[in-house]
Design a protein around this motif. Structure first.
Motif, PDB file in Angstrom:
ATOM      1  N   GLU A  75       0.875  -0.997   0.211  1.00 53.74           N
ATOM      2  CA  GLU A  75       0.010  -0.026   0.097  1.00 53.74           C
ATOM      3  C   GLU A  75       0.759   1.147   0.097  1.00 53.74           C
ATOM      4  N   LYS A  76       2.016   1.263   0.911  1.00 55.47           N
ATOM      5  CA  LYS A  76       2.926   2.422   0.795  1.00 55.47           C
ATOM      6  C   LYS A  76       3.601   2.625  -0.545  1.00 55.47           C
ATOM      7  N   VAL A  77       4.159   1.498  -1.063  1.00 60.45           N
ATOM      8  CA  VAL A  77       5.012   1.601  -2.326  1.00 60.45           C
ATOM      9  C   VAL A  77       4.536   2.015  -3.339  1.00 60.45           C
ATOM     10  N   LEU A  78       3.063   1.696  -3.374  1.00 56.42           N
ATOM     11  CA  LEU A  78       2.361   2.007  -4.675  1.00 56.42           C
ATOM     12  C   LEU A  78       1.947   3.821  -4.568  1.00 56.42           C
ATOM     13  N   VAL A  79       2.394   4.370  -3.824  1.00 51.07           N
ATOM     14  CA  VAL A  79       2.446   5.859  -3.803  1.00 51.07           C
ATOM     15  C   VAL A  79       3.655   6.075  -4.780  1.00 51.07           C
ATOM     16  N   PRO A  80       4.718   5.911  -4.450  1.00 54.07           N
ATOM     17  CA  PRO A  80       5.885   6.410  -5.367  1.00 54.07           C
ATOM     18  C   PRO A  80       5.989   5.493  -6.645  1.00 54.07           C
ATOM     19  N   TYR A  81       5.640   4.444  -6.456  1.00 54.00           N
ATOM     20  CA  TYR A  81       5.393   3.505  -7.591  1.00 54.00           C
ATOM     21  C   TYR A  81       4.182   3.515  -8.132  1.00 54.00           C
ATOM     22  N   ASP A  82       3.388   4.546  -8.394  1.00 47.71           N
ATOM     23  CA  ASP A  82       1.865   4.667  -8.853  1.00 47.71           C
ATOM     24  C   ASP A  82       1.523   3.939 -10.096  1.00 47.71           C
ATOM     25  N   PHE A  83       2.667   3.828 -11.042  1.00 52.29           N
ATOM     26  CA  PHE A  83       2.309   3.088 -11.971  1.00 52.29           C
ATOM     27  C   PHE A  83       2.418   1.613 -12.102  1.00 52.29           C
ATOM     28  N   LEU A  84       2.605   1.002 -10.934  1.00 51.08           N
ATOM     29  CA  LEU A  84       2.405  -0.658 -10.601  1.00 51.08           C
ATOM     30  C   LEU A  84       0.871  -0.718 -10.602  1.00 51.08           C
ATOM     31  N   ALA A  85       0.173   0.137  -9.879  1.00 53.29           N
ATOM     32  CA  ALA A  85      -1.389  -0.004  -9.711  1.00 53.29           C
ATOM     33  C   ALA A  85      -2.310   0.473 -11.057  1.00 53.29           C
ATOM     34  N   GLY A  86      -1.428   0.787 -12.115  1.00 54.58           N
ATOM     35  CA  GLY A  86      -2.274   1.192 -13.362  1.00 54.58           C
ATOM     36  C   GLY A  86      -2.493   0.178 -14.254  1.00 54.58           C
ATOM     37  N   ARG A  87      -2.995   0.421 -15.355  1.00 52.20           N
ATOM     38  CA  ARG A  87      -3.148  -0.530 -16.367  1.00 52.20           C
ATOM     39  C   ARG A  87      -2.690  -0.074 -17.583  1.00 52.20           C
ATOM     40  N   LEU A  88      -2.247  -1.186 -18.454  1.00 51.54           N
ATOM     41  CA  LEU A  88      -1.728  -0.803 -19.739  1.00 51.54           C
ATOM     42  C   LEU A  88      -2.659  -0.509 -20.838  1.00 51.54           C
ATOM     43  N   ARG A  89      -2.593   0.773 -21.465  1.00 55.43           N
ATOM     44  CA  ARG A  89      -3.487   1.032 -22.501  1.00 55.43           C
ATOM     45  C   ARG A  89      -2.884   1.219 -23.888  1.00 55.43           C
ATOM     46  N   LEU A  90      -3.507   1.391 -24.994  1.00 56.09           N
ATOM     47  CA  LEU A  90      -2.928   1.685 -26.417  1.00 56.09           C
ATOM     48  C   LEU A  90      -3.605   2.822 -26.680  1.00 56.09           C
ATOM     49  N   ASP A  91      -2.720   4.009 -26.894  1.00 52.21           N
ATOM     50  CA  ASP A  91      -3.056   5.183 -27.547  1.00 52.21           C
ATOM     51  C   ASP A  91      -3.323   5.084 -28.860  1.00 52.21           C
ATOM     52  N   PRO A  92      -4.700   5.107 -29.191  1.00 59.48           N
ATOM     53  CA  PRO A  92      -5.234   4.827 -30.665  1.00 59.48           C
ATOM     54  C   PRO A  92      -4.616   5.906 -31.668  1.00 59.48           C
ATOM     55  N   HIS A  93      -4.164   7.038 -31.243  1.00 59.14           N
ATOM     56  CA  HIS A  93      -3.811   8.013 -32.227  1.00 59.14           C
ATOM     57  C   HIS A  93      -2.304   7.977 -32.504  1.00 59.14           C
ATOM     58  N   LYS A  94      -1.309   7.722 -31.393  1.00 56.53           N
ATOM     59  CA  LYS A  94      -0.195   7.312 -31.517  1.00 56.53           C
ATOM     60  C   LYS A  94       0.431   5.926 -31.946  1.00 56.53           C
ATOM     61  N   GLY A  95      -0.663   5.068 -31.342  1.00 58.74           N
ATOM     62  CA  GLY A  95      -0.232   3.438 -31.928  1.00 58.74           C
ATOM     63  C   GLY A  95       0.670   3.025 -30.757  1.00 58.74           C
ATOM     64  N   ARG A  96       0.800   3.781 -29.631  1.00 57.24           N
ATOM     65  CA  ARG A  96       1.824   3.416 -28.758  1.00 57.24           C
ATOM     66  C   ARG A  96       1.042   2.935 -27.312  1.00 57.24           C
ATOM     67  N   LEU A  97       1.906   1.892 -26.687  1.00 55.68           N
ATOM     68  CA  LEU A  97       1.451   1.407 -25.260  1.00 55.68           C
ATOM     69  C   LEU A  97       1.912   2.715 -24.249  1.00 55.68           C
ATOM     70  N   GLU A  98       0.788   2.840 -23.364  1.00 54.80           N
ATOM     71  CA  GLU A  98       1.273   3.617 -22.139  1.00 54.80           C
ATOM     72  C   GLU A  98       0.688   3.200 -21.074  1.00 54.80           C
ATOM     73  N   ILE A  99       0.743   3.387 -19.789  1.00 54.16           N
ATOM     74  CA  ILE A  99       0.412   3.207 -18.411  1.00 54.16           C
ATOM     75  C   ILE A  99      -0.796   4.035 -17.973  1.00 54.16           C
ATOM     76  N   ASP A 100      -1.857   3.894 -18.002  1.00 47.53           N
ATOM     77  CA  ASP A 100      -3.028   4.611 -17.161  1.00 47.53           C
ATOM     78  C   ASP A 100      -2.495   4.521 -15.873  1.00 47.53           C
ATOM     79  N   CYS A 101      -2.321   5.617 -15.119  1.00 45.03           N
ATOM     80  CA  CYS A 101      -1.911   5.374 -13.837  1.00 45.03           C
ATOM     81  C   CYS A 101      -3.164   6.022 -13.030  1.00 45.03           C
ATOM     82  N   ASN A 102      -3.945   5.033 -13.020  1.00 45.95           N
ATOM     83  CA  ASN A 102      -5.483   5.245 -12.457  1.00 45.95           C
ATOM     84  C   ASN A 102      -5.764   4.616 -10.903  1.00 45.95           C
ATOM     85  N   ALA A 103      -4.640   4.085 -10.252  1.00 48.31           N
ATOM     86  CA  ALA A 103      -4.944   3.516  -8.878  1.00 48.31           C
ATOM     87  C   ALA A 103      -5.938   2.398  -9.059  1.00 48.31           C
TER      88      ALA A 103
END
Length: 456
Positions: A75-103
């Motif tokens: 729970e504590k480490v997910l604050v500085p490492y917020d991307f761990l709690a996110g989800r992988l997304r594909l940006d349809p405009h850029k055609g690139r993967l990114e992480i939606d840091c959405n907790a």
């Protein structure tokens, strides 16, 4: 060399694991919703890596206490490492993967095993039953949209336990994962972070405009399907080929490695430096030759063998990247030679060829690789990939309940991948290395004979 492949007389094929409960762990504090840029190195690593960390029983830390501390530290480490709690997304405009840091959180499971740690036997041997100790992750681009990080704590009947961690490779390379474990352990002890993570992945963005200034024979091009299922090309490279493979572990002690180093020094000229004669280089050179010759059917002396291994490029950039950079900051160094050359070359020449791969990895070369991936995704590919976990130090992490007895990745049998693992600390092999090889039966016999022959 007098070494023998190591195979336990019998292994437990079923650890009799029962899942007790599963939950989702969220960041302790509110985090900023954002999209995390993923570099061109990250882009091609959309697959899951599973590791398992074995701990001896500690009377001061019963299993329930340990599970609570790990969950609290998460729970504590997910604050500085917020991307761990996110989800992988594909940006349809850029055609690139990114992480939606959405907790959205990470998975956490408690389990029990009906066997004791001693009954498992050799922890170094890649027992297929170890897969029961880590939660399986789903394809993160499919509708279920599963977490990028999963934890499983499994208690053995003796009070020892295993911590299995599944992470999508876009999150970490081996070095940044080690820093993550150091921070998790520190927070579990109610201490501050051991090191502040650097989450600025834009540091590895391609130049504008991109400039590919070197040829890159170590990379192959795959077109990504238009629907954005970027993991499919990756799977084509990393999924095992359907064939019958034997799997064996070869152990080299520190003394054996010293013998290889002395063998390399024999071929040095008086004005040549011994700096290239490292433990990794001599072991890799030995394995490369044995592996290439073992696969030779006698008519392929002109066939080229391409060796790949990972090089950390944090310190090779100008200016250097922070050591705590959290993304993937390793590139594939390569060496190439014909089967005939590998048969006939002196051992020091093989060591030199291996060392040239890392020497090639300058700031400009690394940026050329990154820029090369801007127009199309490029994957490192060769007939032999050395995946080294030898010096990552996962077993040196100081948790409140003690260091792991052993830490290792979970292994899939692949003909073109050879893995280097450390040995268990305090073993008779000293600072040796375990070499995991998967080959068809006849090639394995030939590899073993060559490997055990100091003149191979």
């Amino acid at each position: 060399m007098g070494t023998l492949s190591q195979e336990p007389a019998s292994i437990i094929q079923d650890l009799k694991v029962t899942l007790q409960y599963s939950s989702t762990v969220f960041p302790l504090e509110k985090t900023v919703k954002r999209s995390m840029f993923l570099s061109n190195i990250d882009q091609v690593l959309n697959f899951t890596v599973e590791t398992v960390h074995f701990f001896l029983a500690n009377p001061d830390f019963p299993p329930e206490t340990i599970a609570g501390k790990i969950k609290s530290a998460l729970e504590k480490v997910l604050v500085p490492y917020d991307f761990l709690a996110g989800r992988l997304r594909l940006d349809p405009h850029k055609g690139r993967l990114e992480i939606d840091c959405n907790a959205a959180g990470v998975g956490f499971t408690m389990a029990t095993s009906e066997v004791s740690l001693d009954e498992i036997g050799d922890l170094v041997y890649p027992n297929p039953a170890f897969w029961q100790l880590a939660m399986a992750a789903s394809d993160n681009l499919e509708p279920e949209n599963g977490p990028l990080c999963l934890f499983q704590v499994t208690t053995f009947k003796c009070g020892s336990f295993a911590m299995g961690i599944s992470t999508n490779h876009v999150l970490f390379d081996g070095i940044s994962f080690k820093y993550f474990l150091d921070n998790l352990a520190s927070l579990a002890a109610d201490k501050p972070l051991a090191v502040t993570p650097c989450n600025s992945r834009e540091l590895l963005a391609a130049r504008s405009p991109p400039r590919v200034t070197f040829p890159h024979p170590e990379l192959v091009k795959f077109e990504i399907p238009s629907q954005g299922e970027g993991s499919q090309a990756t799977k084509a490279l990393f999924e095992p080929i359907s064939e019958d493979l034997e799997f064996q572990t070869f152990r080299l002690s520190s003394n054996h490695i010293s013998v290889l180093k002395e063998k390399a020094k024999i071929g040095l000229n008086n004005n040549e430096s011994t700096r290239m004669i490292t433990s990794f280089n001599v072991v890799t050179a030995h394995v490369w030759r044995c592996r290439a010759i073992a696969g030779d059917i006698g008519e392929e002396l002109e066939k080229t063998s391409t060796l790949l291994y990972a090089v950390d490029i944090r310190s090779r950039f100008q200016p250097p990247l922070p050591p705590s950079y959290t993304g993937n900051c390793v590139l594939a160094a390569y060496a190439r030679a014909t089967i005939g050359e590998l048969k006939d070359a002196s051992f020091i020449r093989l060591v030199e060829m291996v060392s040239e791969g890392a020497k090639r990895m300058t700031d400009e070369y690394a940026r050329s690789v990154i820029d090369c991936g801007e127009s199309s995704q490029r994957f490192p590919y060769g007939d032999l990939l050395i995946s080294s976990w030898w010096k990552l130090g996962f077993s040196n992490v100081d948790y409140p309940w003690g260091r792991p007895k052993y830490s290792c990745p979970l292994v899939r049998h692949r003909k073109n991948i050879v893995l280097f693992f450390p040995d268990i600390e305090g073993s008779s092999f000293g600072n040796g290395v375990n070499i995991l090889v998967a080959l068809p039966s006849k090639e394995m016999e030939k590899f073993q004979a060559l490997f055990n022959n100091s003149t191979a």
